[in-house]
Design an enzyme around this catalytic site. Structure first.
Site, PDB file in Angstrom:
ATOM      1  N   GLU A   1      -6.185  10.326 -25.271  1.00 40.72           N
ATOM      2  CA  GLU A   1      -5.834  10.826 -23.939  1.00 40.72           C
ATOM      3  C   GLU A   1      -5.538   9.649 -23.007  1.00 40.72           C
ATOM      4  O   GLU A   1      -6.290   8.670 -22.987  1.00 40.72           O
ATOM      5  CB  GLU A   1      -7.031  11.622 -23.398  1.00 40.72           C
TER       6      GLU A   1
ATOM      7  N   ARG B   1      -9.958  17.710 -10.705  1.00 45.81           N
ATOM      8  CA  ARG B   1      -9.379  16.854 -11.761  1.00 45.81           C
ATOM      9  C   ARG B   1     -10.444  16.327 -12.702  1.00 45.81           C
ATOM     10  O   ARG B   1     -10.161  15.631 -13.664  1.00 45.81           O
ATOM     11  CB  ARG B   1      -8.610  15.689 -11.150  1.00 45.81           C
TER      12      ARG B   1
ATOM     13  N   PRO C   1       3.716  17.802 -17.107  1.00 47.32           N
ATOM     14  CA  PRO C   1       4.545  18.111 -15.937  1.00 47.32           C
ATOM     15  C   PRO C   1       4.503  17.045 -14.844  1.00 47.32           C
ATOM     16  O   PRO C   1       3.454  16.477 -14.554  1.00 47.32           O
ATOM     17  CB  PRO C   1       3.947  19.425 -15.420  1.00 47.32           C
ATOM     18  N   ASN C   2       5.670  16.830 -14.285  1.00 45.79           N
ATOM     19  CA  ASN C   2       5.900  15.937 -13.140  1.00 45.79           C
ATOM     20  C   ASN C   2       5.841  14.453 -13.485  1.00 45.79           C
ATOM     21  O   ASN C   2       6.109  13.619 -12.622  1.00 45.79           O
ATOM     22  CB  ASN C   2       4.930  16.255 -11.982  1.00 45.79           C
TER      23      ASN C   2
ATOM     24  N   ASP D   1      -6.825  23.753 -27.834  1.00 47.54           N
ATOM     25  CA  ASP D   1      -6.851  24.444 -29.132  1.00 47.54           C
ATOM     26  C   ASP D   1      -5.778  23.891 -30.071  1.00 47.54           C
ATOM     27  O   ASP D   1      -6.015  23.747 -31.276  1.00 47.54           O
ATOM     28  CB  ASP D   1      -6.623  25.949 -28.942  1.00 47.54           C
TER      29      ASP D   1
ATOM     30  N   TYR E   1       0.274   6.582  -8.554  1.00 45.44           N
ATOM     31  CA  TYR E   1       0.815   6.455  -9.921  1.00 45.44           C
ATOM     32  C   TYR E   1       1.626   5.177 -10.150  1.00 45.44           C
ATOM     33  O   TYR E   1       2.060   4.937 -11.278  1.00 45.44           O
ATOM     34  CB  TYR E   1       1.681   7.682 -10.239  1.00 45.44           C
TER      35      TYR E   1
ATOM     36  N   ARG F   1     -10.879  11.217  -8.103  1.00 43.15           N
ATOM     37  CA  ARG F   1      -9.985  11.963  -7.223  1.00 43.15           C
ATOM     38  C   ARG F   1     -10.619  13.310  -6.861  1.00 43.15           C
ATOM     39  O   ARG F   1     -11.842  13.397  -6.749  1.00 43.15           O
ATOM     40  CB  ARG F   1      -8.615  12.115  -7.910  1.00 43.15           C
TER      41      ARG F   1
ATOM     42  N   ARG G   1       7.001   9.684  -7.134  1.00 42.54           N
ATOM     43  CA  ARG G   1       5.907  10.596  -6.807  1.00 42.54           C
ATOM     44  C   ARG G   1       4.628   9.797  -6.524  1.00 42.54           C
ATOM     45  O   ARG G   1       4.131   9.083  -7.385  1.00 42.54           O
ATOM     46  CB  ARG G   1       5.686  11.511  -8.019  1.00 42.54           C
TER      47      ARG G   1
ATOM     48  N   HIS H   1      -4.479   8.849 -18.860  1.00 49.80           N
ATOM     49  CA  HIS H   1      -4.137   9.218 -17.486  1.00 49.80           C
ATOM     50  C   HIS H   1      -3.876   7.945 -16.704  1.00 49.80           C
ATOM     51  O   HIS H   1      -4.661   6.989 -16.783  1.00 49.80           O
ATOM     52  CB  HIS H   1      -5.257  10.010 -16.807  1.00 49.80           C
TER      53      HIS H   1
ATOM     54  N   ALA I   1      -1.151  17.753 -15.124  1.00 51.37           N
ATOM     55  CA  ALA I   1      -1.985  18.788 -14.499  1.00 51.37           C
ATOM     56  C   ALA I   1      -2.557  19.774 -15.515  1.00 51.37           C
ATOM     57  O   ALA I   1      -3.616  20.370 -15.280  1.00 51.37           O
ATOM     58  CB  ALA I   1      -1.182  19.525 -13.435  1.00 51.37           C
TER      59      ALA I   1
ATOM     60  N   ASN J   1      -0.700  12.546 -22.376  1.00 49.95           N
ATOM     61  CA  ASN J   1      -1.052  12.666 -20.966  1.00 49.95           C
ATOM     62  C   ASN J   1      -0.592  14.059 -20.549  1.00 49.95           C
ATOM     63  O   ASN J   1       0.574  14.253 -20.218  1.00 49.95           O
ATOM     64  CB  ASN J   1      -0.359  11.585 -20.133  1.00 49.95           C
TER      65      ASN J   1
HETATM   66  C1  DQA Z   1      -2.363  12.471 -14.385  1.00 56.37           C
HETATM   67  C2  DQA Z   1      -3.570  12.988 -13.578  1.00 56.37           C
HETATM   68  C3  DQA Z   1      -3.461  14.487 -13.363  1.00 56.37           C
HETATM   69  O1  DQA Z   1      -4.581  14.957 -12.612  1.00 56.37           O
HETATM   70  C4  DQA Z   1      -2.208  14.816 -12.591  1.00 56.37           C
HETATM   71  O2  DQA Z   1      -2.079  16.218 -12.445  1.00 56.37           O
HETATM   72  C5  DQA Z   1      -0.988  14.204 -13.167  1.00 56.37           C
HETATM   73  C6  DQA Z   1      -1.047  12.879 -13.743  1.00 56.37           C
HETATM   74  C7  DQA Z   1      -2.382  10.951 -14.515  1.00 56.37           C
HETATM   75  O3  DQA Z   1      -1.689  10.428 -15.386  1.00 56.37           O
HETATM   76  O4  DQA Z   1      -3.049  10.270 -13.721  1.00 56.37           O
HETATM   77  O5  DQA Z   1       0.088  14.783 -13.088  1.00 56.37           O
HETATM   78  O6  DQA Z   1      -2.437  13.017 -15.689  1.00 56.37           O
END
Ligand code: DQA
Length: 146
Positions: free
Chosen positions: A101, A114, A13-14, A90, A26, A110, A21, A103, A80, A77
């Site tokens: 993974e 998180r 998300p986002n 799972d 980011y 942070r 953002r 990020h 949140a 990724n």
């Molecule tokens: C994120 C880090 C997460 O804590 C955050 O909610 C994001 C982006 C990152 O890529 O740094 O939306 O996954």
């Protein structure tokens, strides 16, 4: 991994809001540019990518669940949902594909909330806090993986 290996790249998300953002956290690359960069890096490494973004946890669970029949590995990724979703953990465990993974920001530098990554528990490698370059590092890792 063999040349032509199929990698499912999942963004939570986002991440569609990248570029506008919190650019101080980011960066300035927007989501479309990120997709182009991942496609270019994958082509250079002779990997095939399918890059998806969703704001819905169940989409991620469904896509991970269907992945074993079509993909050789997952880069994720979960945004949140990283910090909340045992369902994604799972699903990754059940899919049993190599998972990496990513990020963009350093989740360990942070807010306290998180610092837990449930999805990360099912991932064999982690690129955290390298900006969007983390996706390139994840692809490179998979390309060099046996
Ligand atoms: C994120 C880090 C997460 O804590 C955050 O909610 C994001 C982006 C990152 O890529 O740094 O939306 O996954």
């Amino acid at each position: 991994m063999n040349k032509g290996s199929r990698i499912l790249v999942l963004n939570g998300p986002n991440l569609n809001l990248l570029g506008s953002r919190d650019p101080e956290i980011y960066g300035c690359t927007d989501y479309d540019e990120l997709v182009e960069m991942i496609e270019r890096w994958a082509a250079e490494l002779e990997l095939t990518v399918d890059i998806r973004q969703t704001n819905h946890e169940g989409d991620l669970v469904d896509w991970i669940g269907a992945a074993p029949s079509s993909f050789d590995a997952i880069i994720i990724n979960p945004a949140a949902y990283t910090h909340t979703s045992i369902a994604i953990l799972d699903a990754l465990d059940a899919a049993a594909l190599p998972a990496v993974e990513v990020h963009i920001s350093d989740i360990y530098a942070r807010e306290e909330f998180r610092r837990i990554s449930y999805a990360g528990l099912a991932c064999e490698e982690h690129y955290i806090g390298y900006g969007v370059d983390g996706y390139r590092m994840a692809l490179l890792y998979l390309s060099e993986r046996q």
